[in-house]
Design a protein around this motif. Structure first.
Motif, short mmCIF file in Angstrom:
data_model
loop_
_atom_site.label_atom_id
_atom_site.label_comp_id
_atom_site.label_asym_id
_atom_site.label_seq_id
_atom_site.Cartn_x
_atom_site.Cartn_y
_atom_site.Cartn_z
N ALA A 3 -2.78 -4.47 35.67
CA ALA A 3 -2.42 -3.64 36.83
C ALA A 3 -2.78 -4.33 38.14
O ALA A 3 -3.77 -5.06 38.23
N ASN A 4 -1.97 -4.07 39.16
CA ASN A 4 -2.28 -4.49 40.52
C ASN A 4 -2.46 -3.25 41.38
O ASN A 4 -1.60 -2.36 41.40
N PHE A 5 -3.60 -3.17 42.07
CA PHE A 5 -3.92 -2.01 42.89
C PHE A 5 -3.78 -2.36 44.37
O PHE A 5 -4.03 -3.50 44.78
N SER A 6 -3.42 -1.36 45.16
CA SER A 6 -3.33 -1.59 46.61
C SER A 6 -4.71 -1.81 47.22
O SER A 6 -4.85 -2.39 48.29
N GLY A 7 -5.74 -1.31 46.53
CA GLY A 7 -7.12 -1.51 46.97
C GLY A 7 -8.00 -1.73 45.77
O GLY A 7 -7.78 -2.64 44.98
N SER A 8 -9.00 -0.86 45.59
CA SER A 8 -9.94 -0.99 44.48
C SER A 8 -9.44 -0.27 43.23
O SER A 8 -8.57 0.61 43.31
N GLY A 9 -10.00 -0.64 42.07
CA GLY A 9 -9.65 -0.02 40.80
C GLY A 9 -10.89 0.23 39.98
O GLY A 9 -11.96 -0.33 40.24
N ARG A 10 -10.75 1.08 38.98
CA ARG A 10 -11.93 1.45 38.18
C ARG A 10 -11.52 1.78 36.76
O ARG A 10 -10.48 2.41 36.52
N VAL A 11 -12.35 1.37 35.79
CA VAL A 11 -12.25 1.83 34.42
C VAL A 11 -13.57 2.52 34.08
O VAL A 11 -14.64 2.03 34.42
N PHE A 12 -13.50 3.69 33.46
CA PHE A 12 -14.72 4.37 33.07
C PHE A 12 -14.55 4.94 31.67
O PHE A 12 -13.43 5.14 31.19
N GLY A 13 -15.65 5.20 31.01
CA GLY A 13 -15.60 5.72 29.65
C GLY A 13 -16.92 5.49 28.95
O GLY A 13 -17.84 4.88 29.50
N GLY A 14 -17.02 5.98 27.72
CA GLY A 14 -18.26 5.94 26.98
C GLY A 14 -18.61 4.56 26.46
O GLY A 14 -17.83 3.61 26.55
N ALA A 15 -19.80 4.48 25.88
CA ALA A 15 -20.27 3.22 25.30
C ALA A 15 -19.33 2.79 24.18
O ALA A 15 -18.89 3.61 23.38
N GLY A 16 -19.02 1.49 24.13
CA GLY A 16 -18.21 0.95 23.05
C GLY A 16 -16.72 1.15 23.21
O GLY A 16 -15.95 0.82 22.30
N THR A 17 -16.26 1.66 24.36
CA THR A 17 -14.83 1.89 24.54
C THR A 17 -14.10 0.68 25.11
O THR A 17 -12.88 0.73 25.30
N GLY A 18 -14.81 -0.40 25.40
CA GLY A 18 -14.14 -1.64 25.82
C GLY A 18 -14.07 -1.88 27.30
O GLY A 18 -13.27 -2.70 27.76
N LYS A 19 -14.92 -1.23 28.09
CA LYS A 19 -14.89 -1.42 29.54
C LYS A 19 -15.20 -2.87 29.91
O LYS A 19 -14.55 -3.46 30.77
N THR A 20 -16.22 -3.44 29.26
CA THR A 20 -16.61 -4.82 29.57
C THR A 20 -15.50 -5.79 29.20
O THR A 20 -15.22 -6.76 29.93
N VAL A 21 -14.83 -5.54 28.09
CA VAL A 21 -13.71 -6.39 27.68
C VAL A 21 -12.61 -6.36 28.74
O VAL A 21 -12.03 -7.39 29.08
N VAL A 22 -12.33 -5.18 29.28
CA VAL A 22 -11.33 -5.07 30.34
C VAL A 22 -11.74 -5.90 31.55
O VAL A 22 -10.93 -6.64 32.12
N VAL A 23 -13.00 -5.79 31.95
CA VAL A 23 -13.47 -6.51 33.13
C VAL A 23 -13.35 -8.02 32.92
O VAL A 23 -12.90 -8.76 33.81
#
Length: 767
Positions: A287-307
């Motif tokens: 995804a491309n955002f016009s400004g900032s973006g965020r992923v949130f969710g519980g432990a083990g859902t892959g947030k770090t992998v996304v980053v």
């Protein structure tokens, strides 16, 4: 153009690795080469199936597809000659007529979903594992049982029928009928082994309460095709391989390099090779955002992998011969930063690495490391100007407080300001530190007038105007002492570094980075956010953060809009499917999260719809009479795991450092080698690692023991003494977060031990 898709089951061992790599490289160079012997197969269920010669004994099974622009091969595997022929005769590629997703159908290894509908797989293995764990308990208390969800009731409540799910999502009606016949939603994954991965995830999500639109969004599934599709079958198949949901089963390689092909061949675990991302995660990566973006969710859902994936994409998004973008990938601690760098190297060993922060390429480091690098490289004039803006007075020196100096400076400020008649909870160094960070630094306040006028959102203990004046006197004295000594707490140091960067930008030197990506954002303090906002100019894809408000184990919560960072609306996405932790462990960890949790946008963060696709034994609490017996029980359990399990990594997690020292000594005396470490790379290569719960952040283990889970240690009572009710509540919430973090480190088995009354923060313990 030659491109590949690689099926997830590809697994090549030993001497075949080099032979297979040579075969794929030759195939890419010239698919028509006579030496490859790419041949169609008689009596195959799919006329596009082929075999190719790897050597005299082994042949590759693949499909050959063509459209107007692409000559595409789908690699299935490498087998002995006769096995390869049989395999090629019985595999086919199919395109879902509703959503266009391509899947592999293999009748040599799969029964049909219809056959499985009448025979859900037994839960014998997990029951045996639970029984083995229970054998160690002298006395035990299990968590409160989680209510078993009946899929047929959930589907009926939402109006989900086999016909509706086929029409809306393209789910095979037989798969839906299988789910409707199960006695628990926990059986879905095992009962649908032959279904494509996206279909299993969709049904698990629906059983967890997601809507059809939620499932579409998570898996990137399009609505039913409305227009006639006049493309060739090969073109449809190639397009279907590129869809996010199909890439849960295939890896699509567009003009792959030899390095990419080598990874496919040399890595047994498909998910590890890809640093796996699912469709919902891939959407955030691309995804491309016009400004900032965020992923949130519980432990083990892959947030770090996304980053990590997103950081790699942004740092490599430049034309050949031009300069790479300046990218910062950062997190809360040095240990977590090392883990990020390891993941980045696993994903792309050739990512452009920056020489130092602000030079072309990607710089990976802990946030405090980066701020100190800015401070140390700054001139005296820059530091004096920055400290005057942050503290209201200039100082040429900036050093970090020693362990106890923060509390000592506040005590001295109280005495020097003669404000010792304030209520005890307001005099507390913890309250004053929080007020300084969350109000003074967060809002760039340097005068009493500003302080008296500013709101204090999120601060629990109220202050009337006379109290505010007195508190300001203490804070002002604290800032004077810090400036005089040249020593500061980390939040102030980060704020000072931010003002150095702002001054440089004001003088035409530009910002330090083009893109900033943050992992574990929930633990960042106000100074960090001031610094990160100063690092990058507001604009497209400026800041991307990953957070879980339920894992906030340090500092205060902050609403990021106060720092000029907004991720509301389409720029924010929640992940709910846990890939690491078993359902039993996940439910137990979630049971620790009572109360209200606020995220970076100032909104309540829910644990609704969190789920796991994996099963395992229930967590068990073992109670002992003495600490010595507790350590002996842990040693016995470790030996049992070592004797009966393969490829295990055991994490022994404790609330305090002294307890980790005692458990290491006790295990050593019992003949068990246990390494005390906070380093993820070290722990990854040890069978038994011992660390604090704080130190385990970002790690995972096959087996976890939470030691010392008594009410005398959790929460630590001395840390709550003298705090106001609001600050106590916040401290207790951080303690719950810590337990949640620790419990969710376990991939397979979770055991808790205590030799005193269990902590009241544990699920199932009467309050």
């Amino acid at each position: 153009m030659v491109s590949y898709s690689v099926h997830g089951s590809l697994n090549v061992d030993g001497s075949l690795k080099k032979l297979t790599l040579d075969f794929l490289n030759k195939l890419q160079e010239n698919p028509a080469s006579p030496g490859l012997h790419i041949e169609p197969i008689r009596n195959s269920v799919d006329s596009r199936a082929r075999t190719g010669r790897v050597n005299d004994q082994f042949r590759a099974v693949l499909f050959e597809l063509r459209d107007n622009h692409d000559h595409h091969f789908v690699i299935v595997g490498v087998y002995n000659h006769d096995d390869a022929i049989k395999k090629a005769q019985n595999v086919s590629l199919s395109v879902n007529p509703v959503n266009g997703i391509t899947r592999l159908i293999d009748t040599t290894t799969e029964g049909s979903v219809k056959e499985q509908a009448s025979k859900p797989e037994s839960l014998r293995k997990q029951e045996e594992a639970a029984a083995q764990a229970e054998a160690f308990a002298k006395a035990q208390q299990e968590p409160t049982p989680v209510e078993i969800a009946l899929p047929s009731k959930i589907f009926a409540d939402h109006g989900y029928t086999a016909e509706l799910l086929e029409a809306e999502l393209g789910i095979d009606p037989h798969a839906t009928e299988t789910v409707l016949g199960l006695s628990s939603d926990r059986e879905i994954s095992k009962s649908l082994r032959s279904s494509p991965p996206w279909e299993r995830d969709a049904l698990i999500g629906l059983a967890a309460g997601l809507s059809i639109e939620d499932v579409r969004e998570e898996l990137g599934i399009s609505a039913a095709l409305s227009e006639p599709d006049n493309r060739t079958e090969d073109a449809k198949t190639i397009a279907g391989l590129k869809l996010p949901a199909a890439q849960m089963e295939f890896a699509y390689l567009d003009t792959p390099t030899s390095e990419e092909l080598r990874k496919v061949i040399e890595t047994k675990d498909f998910d590890s090779w890809r640093v796996y991302i699912d469709p919902s995660q891939r959407t955030l990566v691309d995804a491309n955002f016009s400004g900032s973006g965020r992923v949130f969710g519980g432990a083990g859902t892959g947030k770090t992998v996304v980053v990590v994936h997103r950081a790699n994409r942004l740092s490599t998004d430049y034309k050949e011969g031009s300069t790479p973008p300046r990218v910062l990938l950062t997190t809360f601690t040095k240990g977590l930063a090392e883990a990020l760098k390891s993941s980045a190297n696993a994903l792309n060993p050739l990512f452009p690495e920056a020489e130092r922060p602000g030079t072309p390429g990607m710089w990976i480091g802990g946030i405090d490391q980066v701020t100190m690098m800015i401070i140390k490289a700054a001139s005296r004039a820059e530091i004096e100007a920055a400290t005057e803006k942050v503290l209201g007075r200039a100082t040429p020196s900036v050093r970090v407080f020693n362990r106890n100096e923060n509390e000592e400076f506040w005590d001295d400020a109280l005495l020097a300001s003669e404000q010792t008649d304030l209520p005890q909870e307001i005099q507390h160094p913890e309250f004053l530190s929080q007020e300084f960070e969350s109000v003074i630094l967060a809002r760039s306040i340097t005068t009493q007038k500003e302080y008296l006028r500013t709101p204090r959102p999120g601060r629990g203990t109220p202050l009337n105007r006379p109290q505010r004046k007195k508190v300001w006197e203490v804070i002002e004295m604290f800032m004077k002492s810090c400036s005089r000594e040249g020593k500061h707490a980390w939040p102030a140091i980060s704020a000072i570094a931010s003002e150095i960067l702002n001054a440089r930008a004001d003088n035409g030197r530009g910002r330090l980075f083009d893109h900033v990506l943050v992992d574990e954002a929930q633990d960042f303090h106000a100074g960090h956010w001031r610094f990160l906002r100063a690092c990058v100019e507001p604009g497209p894809n400026d800041i991307f953060l990953a957070e879980d408000s339920h894992q906030r184990i340090y500092g205060q919560r902050h609403v990021l809009s106060r720092f000029g960072i907004s991720t509301r609306g389409g720029a924010s996405r929640r992940l709910t499917l846990n890939y690491r932790t078993t359902e039993e462990n996940l439910n137990y960890a979630l049971g620790m999260l009572t109360g209200e949790w606020i995220d970076a946008e100032g909104e309540e963060d829910s644990i609704e719809h969190y789920r796991s696709a994996r099963k395992g034994p229930k967590p068990v609490l073992h109670r002992f009479e003495t600490e010595g017996e507790e350590f002996e029980g842990i040693a016995k359990l470790i030996r049992h795991w070592q004797d009966t399990e393969k490829d295990i990594r055991i994490g022994i997690l404790a609330r305090s450092g002294p307890l980790t020292n005692r458990i290491v000594s006790a295990l050593s005396e019992d003949g068990i080698q246990a390494v005390k470490t906070q380093n993820a790379e070290v722990a990854a290569h040890e069978t038994v690692s011992v660390m604090t719960m704080h130190g385990a952040k970002g790690m995972e283990f096959t087996h976890v023991v939470l030691v010392g889970m008594g009410s005398d240690l959790i929460p630590m009572k001395y840390q709550l003494e003298g705090l106001g009710q609001a600050e106590k509540a916040d401290a207790n919430q951080r303690e719950r977060s810590l337990l949640y973090v620790a419990a969710s480190r376990s991939r397979d088995e979770l055991v808790l031990t205590t030799h005193s009354a269990p902590s009241e923060l544990l699920p199932g313990i009467a309050h």
